[in-house]
Design a protein around this motif. Structure first.
Motif, PDB file in Angstrom:
ATOM      1  N   THR A 131       0.836  -1.200   0.000  1.00 57.63           N
ATOM      2  CA  THR A 131       0.000   0.000   0.000  1.00 57.63           C
ATOM      3  C   THR A 131       0.870   1.250   0.000  1.00 57.63           C
ATOM      4  O   THR A 131       0.614   2.206  -0.743  1.00 57.63           O
ATOM      5  N   ALA A 132       1.915   1.244   0.836  1.00 60.81           N
ATOM      6  CA  ALA A 132       2.819   2.399   0.889  1.00 60.81           C
ATOM      7  C   ALA A 132       3.527   2.586  -0.455  1.00 60.81           C
ATOM      8  O   ALA A 132       3.657   3.719  -0.941  1.00 60.81           O
ATOM      9  N   LEU A 133       3.960   1.493  -1.065  1.00 58.45           N
ATOM     10  CA  LEU A 133       4.613   1.580  -2.377  1.00 58.45           C
ATOM     11  C   LEU A 133       3.644   2.090  -3.440  1.00 58.45           C
ATOM     12  O   LEU A 133       4.004   2.928  -4.272  1.00 58.45           O
ATOM     13  N   ARG A 134       2.422   1.586  -3.414  1.00 55.64           N
ATOM     14  CA  ARG A 134       1.417   2.034  -4.382  1.00 55.64           C
ATOM     15  C   ARG A 134       1.187   3.535  -4.245  1.00 55.64           C
ATOM     16  O   ARG A 134       1.138   4.258  -5.235  1.00 55.64           O
ATOM     17  N   ASP A 135       1.057   4.011  -3.001  1.00 56.96           N
ATOM     18  CA  ASP A 135       0.840   5.437  -2.774  1.00 56.96           C
ATOM     19  C   ASP A 135       2.024   6.267  -3.272  1.00 56.96           C
ATOM     20  O   ASP A 135       1.849   7.332  -3.862  1.00 56.96           O
ATOM     21  N   GLU A 136       3.228   5.760  -3.039  1.00 62.20           N
ATOM     22  CA  GLU A 136       4.417   6.472  -3.503  1.00 62.20           C
ATOM     23  C   GLU A 136       4.468   6.509  -5.029  1.00 62.20           C
ATOM     24  O   GLU A 136       4.793   7.538  -5.630  1.00 62.20           O
ATOM     25  N   ILE A 137       4.113   5.403  -5.656  1.00 61.11           N
ATOM     26  CA  ILE A 137       4.096   5.341  -7.120  1.00 61.11           C
ATOM     27  C   ILE A 137       3.054   6.299  -7.676  1.00 61.11           C
ATOM     28  O   ILE A 137       3.298   6.994  -8.663  1.00 61.11           O
ATOM     29  N   ARG A 138       1.894   6.371  -7.041  1.00 66.44           N
ATOM     30  CA  ARG A 138       0.865   7.309  -7.489  1.00 66.44           C
ATOM     31  C   ARG A 138       1.377   8.749  -7.408  1.00 66.44           C
ATOM     32  O   ARG A 138       1.161   9.541  -8.317  1.00 66.44           O
ATOM     33  N   THR A 139       2.029   9.071  -6.301  1.00 68.41           N
ATOM     34  CA  THR A 139       2.554  10.420  -6.130  1.00 68.41           C
ATOM     35  C   THR A 139       3.595  10.729  -7.200  1.00 68.41           C
ATOM     36  O   THR A 139       3.561  11.785  -7.837  1.00 68.41           O
ATOM     37  N   LEU A 140       4.519   9.795  -7.406  1.00 68.17           N
ATOM     38  CA  LEU A 140       5.551  10.002  -8.423  1.00 68.17           C
ATOM     39  C   LEU A 140       4.952  10.091  -9.820  1.00 68.17           C
ATOM     40  O   LEU A 140       5.386  10.902 -10.646  1.00 68.17           O
ATOM     41  N   SER A 141       3.942   9.276 -10.079  1.00 65.49           N
ATOM     42  CA  SER A 141       3.299   9.301 -11.383  1.00 65.49           C
ATOM     43  C   SER A 141       2.599  10.638 -11.616  1.00 65.49           C
ATOM     44  O   SER A 141       2.656  11.205 -12.710  1.00 65.49           O
ATOM     45  N   ALA A 142       1.949  11.159 -10.574  1.00 63.91           N
ATOM     46  CA  ALA A 142       1.291  12.464 -10.694  1.00 63.91           C
ATOM     47  C   ALA A 142       2.324  13.557 -10.948  1.00 63.91           C
ATOM     48  O   ALA A 142       2.116  14.443 -11.789  1.00 63.91           O
ATOM     49  N   GLU A 143       3.450  13.487 -10.240  1.00 65.51           N
ATOM     50  CA  GLU A 143       4.518  14.460 -10.448  1.00 65.51           C
ATOM     51  C   GLU A 143       5.076  14.354 -11.863  1.00 65.51           C
ATOM     52  O   GLU A 143       5.364  15.353 -12.517  1.00 65.51           O
ATOM     53  N   HIS A 144       5.230  13.137 -12.333  1.00 62.29           N
ATOM     54  CA  HIS A 144       5.718  12.896 -13.688  1.00 62.29           C
ATOM     55  C   HIS A 144       4.777  13.514 -14.716  1.00 62.29           C
ATOM     56  O   HIS A 144       5.219  14.171 -15.671  1.00 62.29           O
ATOM     57  N   GLN A 145       3.488  13.315 -14.537  1.00 62.62           N
ATOM     58  CA  GLN A 145       2.509  13.877 -15.457  1.00 62.62           C
ATOM     59  C   GLN A 145       2.574  15.405 -15.456  1.00 62.62           C
ATOM     60  O   GLN A 145       2.496  16.045 -16.495  1.00 62.62           O
ATOM     61  N   GLU A 146       2.728  15.974 -14.271  1.00 62.60           N
ATOM     62  CA  GLU A 146       2.816  17.431 -14.159  1.00 62.60           C
ATOM     63  C   GLU A 146       4.052  17.948 -14.896  1.00 62.60           C
ATOM     64  O   GLU A 146       3.999  18.944 -15.620  1.00 62.60           O
ATOM     65  N   LEU A 147       5.181  17.254 -14.742  1.00 64.91           N
ATOM     66  CA  LEU A 147       6.399  17.655 -15.443  1.00 64.91           C
ATOM     67  C   LEU A 147       6.238  17.536 -16.958  1.00 64.91           C
ATOM     68  O   LEU A 147       6.701  18.404 -17.707  1.00 64.91           O
ATOM     69  N   ARG A 148       5.584  16.485 -17.404  1.00 69.25           N
ATOM     70  CA  ARG A 148       5.345  16.324 -18.840  1.00 69.25           C
ATOM     71  C   ARG A 148       4.506  17.465 -19.382  1.00 69.25           C
ATOM     72  O   ARG A 148       4.778  17.992 -20.465  1.00 69.25           O
ATOM     73  N   ARG A 149       3.486  17.873 -18.622  1.00 67.48           N
ATOM     74  CA  ARG A 149       2.648  18.987 -19.045  1.00 67.48           C
ATOM     75  C   ARG A 149       3.459  20.278 -19.121  1.00 67.48           C
ATOM     76  O   ARG A 149       3.309  21.063 -20.052  1.00 67.48           O
ATOM     77  N   GLU A 150       4.307  20.499 -18.122  1.00 64.41           N
ATOM     78  CA  GLU A 150       5.138  21.699 -18.112  1.00 64.41           C
ATOM     79  C   GLU A 150       6.077  21.730 -19.312  1.00 64.41           C
ATOM     80  O   GLU A 150       6.270  22.774 -19.936  1.00 64.41           O
ATOM     81  N   VAL A 151       6.676  20.589 -19.645  1.00 63.27           N
ATOM     82  CA  VAL A 151       7.570  20.508 -20.800  1.00 63.27           C
ATOM     83  C   VAL A 151       6.803  20.835 -22.079  1.00 63.27           C
ATOM     84  O   VAL A 151       7.285  21.589 -22.933  1.00 63.27           O
ATOM     85  N   GLU A 152       5.592  20.270 -22.209  1.00 63.87           N
ATOM     86  CA  GLU A 152       4.787  20.545 -23.402  1.00 63.87           C
ATOM     87  C   GLU A 152       4.439  22.032 -23.492  1.00 63.87           C
ATOM     88  O   GLU A 152       4.497  22.620 -24.573  1.00 63.87           O
ATOM     89  N   GLU A 153       4.106  22.653 -22.353  1.00 66.99           N
ATOM     90  CA  GLU A 153       3.794  24.080 -22.351  1.00 66.99           C
ATOM     91  C   GLU A 153       5.020  24.906 -22.741  1.00 66.99           C
ATOM     92  O   GLU A 153       4.904  25.874 -23.501  1.00 66.99           O
ATOM     93  N   LEU A 154       6.184  24.522 -22.242  1.00 65.23           N
ATOM     94  CA  LEU A 154       7.418  25.235 -22.597  1.00 65.23           C
ATOM     95  C   LEU A 154       7.729  25.089 -24.085  1.00 65.23           C
ATOM     96  O   LEU A 154       8.151  26.050 -24.731  1.00 65.23           O
ATOM     97  N   LYS A 155       7.519  23.890 -24.632  1.00 62.97           N
ATOM     98  CA  LYS A 155       7.751  23.679 -26.060  1.00 62.97           C
ATOM     99  C   LYS A 155       6.825  24.544 -26.899  1.00 62.97           C
ATOM    100  O   LYS A 155       7.248  25.156 -27.881  1.00 62.97           O
ATOM    101  N   LYS A 156       5.554  24.603 -26.496  1.00 62.93           N
ATOM    102  CA  LYS A 156       4.593  25.425 -27.238  1.00 62.93           C
ATOM    103  C   LYS A 156       4.977  26.896 -27.156  1.00 62.93           C
ATOM    104  O   LYS A 156       4.922  27.614 -28.155  1.00 62.93           O
ATOM    105  N   ALA A 157       5.375  27.345 -25.975  1.00 64.70           N
ATOM    106  CA  ALA A 157       5.761  28.748 -25.799  1.00 64.70           C
ATOM    107  C   ALA A 157       6.990  29.064 -26.641  1.00 64.70           C
ATOM    108  O   ALA A 157       7.090  30.134 -27.237  1.00 64.70           O
ATOM    109  N   GLN A 158       7.931  28.127 -26.698  1.00 62.42           N
ATOM    110  CA  GLN A 158       9.155  28.333 -27.462  1.00 62.42           C
ATOM    111  C   GLN A 158       8.834  28.398 -28.962  1.00 62.42           C
ATOM    112  O   GLN A 158       9.418  29.187 -29.690  1.00 62.42           O
ATOM    113  N   GLN A 159       7.911  27.580 -29.420  1.00 58.57           N
ATOM    114  CA  GLN A 159       7.534  27.587 -30.837  1.00 58.57           C
ATOM    115  C   GLN A 159       6.792  28.860 -31.219  1.00 58.57           C
ATOM    116  O   GLN A 159       6.865  29.306 -32.353  1.00 58.57           O
ATOM    117  N   GLN A 160       6.101  29.465 -30.267  1.00 55.80           N
ATOM    118  CA  GLN A 160       5.323  30.668 -30.548  1.00 55.80           C
ATOM    119  C   GLN A 160       6.162  31.933 -30.508  1.00 55.80           C
ATOM    120  O   GLN A 160       5.746  32.977 -30.989  1.00 55.80           O
TER     121      GLN A 160
END
Length: 164
Positions: A131-160
């Motif tokens: 359970t503790a590992l699952r919770d940690e993986i969920r947290t890391l996965s959410a952080e990963h998704q947030e970072l991916r979104r930020e990278v995509e936003e930066l790429k779009k801003a750079q292209q514009q």
């Protein structure tokens, strides 16, 4: 949307039917780890159910560790494949206690809890550790998704940006 006549023959509760269908699609690869699932409204329309029923379906998948939800963003598929395990939903456990998974030999039981006196009270159980590992993986996965979104936003801003 699921045809009404097939839903009428299905005796499972509507939330379970929706959860089973989504689980099948996740296991089949239609939704991959990190993918966002349809919104509650889209699930309502697809399965012809109420908002609370759609929420209950996603709650089932969340409790199984197949998805995680970020408030205000949606529900996403966890990276259960990255754990190197073949995911099996715990429905057999919930329905039969320690009777074993479907297809297990009669009388073949899975020991869920250790025998009394078999370990110190302070030692975490396997369930607690998972359970503790699952919770940690969920947290890391959410952080990963947030970072991916930020990278995509930066790429779009750079292209514009106008090129000099």
């Amino acid at each position: 949307m699921t045809p009404a006549n097939s839903a009428a023959r299905d005796r499972r509760p509507p939330y379970q039917h929706a959860a089973d269908e989504l689980r099948r699609e996740i296991k089949a690869g239609r939704y991959k780890p990190g993918d966002q699932l349809p919104s509650y409204r889209e699930l309502q329309e697809r399965f012809g159910v109420a908002n609370m029923t759609a929420r209950a379906a996603l709650n089932v998948l969340r409790e199984e560790g197949l998805i995680y939800t970020i408030q205000g963003r949606g529900s996403f598929v966890t990276d259960f494949e990255g754990l190197g395990i073949d995911y099996t939903p715990p429905a057999w456990y919930l329905a039969n206690g320690a009777a074993g998974p479907p297809g297990a030999e009669a009388g073949e039981a899975i020991q869920i809890a250790p025998k009394r006196g078999g370990r110190k009270a302070a030692d975490p159980t396997l369930t607690e550790m998972l359970t503790a590992l699952r919770d940690e993986i969920r947290t890391l996965s959410a952080e990963h998704q947030e970072l991916r979104r930020e990278v995509e936003e930066l790429k779009k801003a750079q292209q514009q940006e106008p090129h000099s």
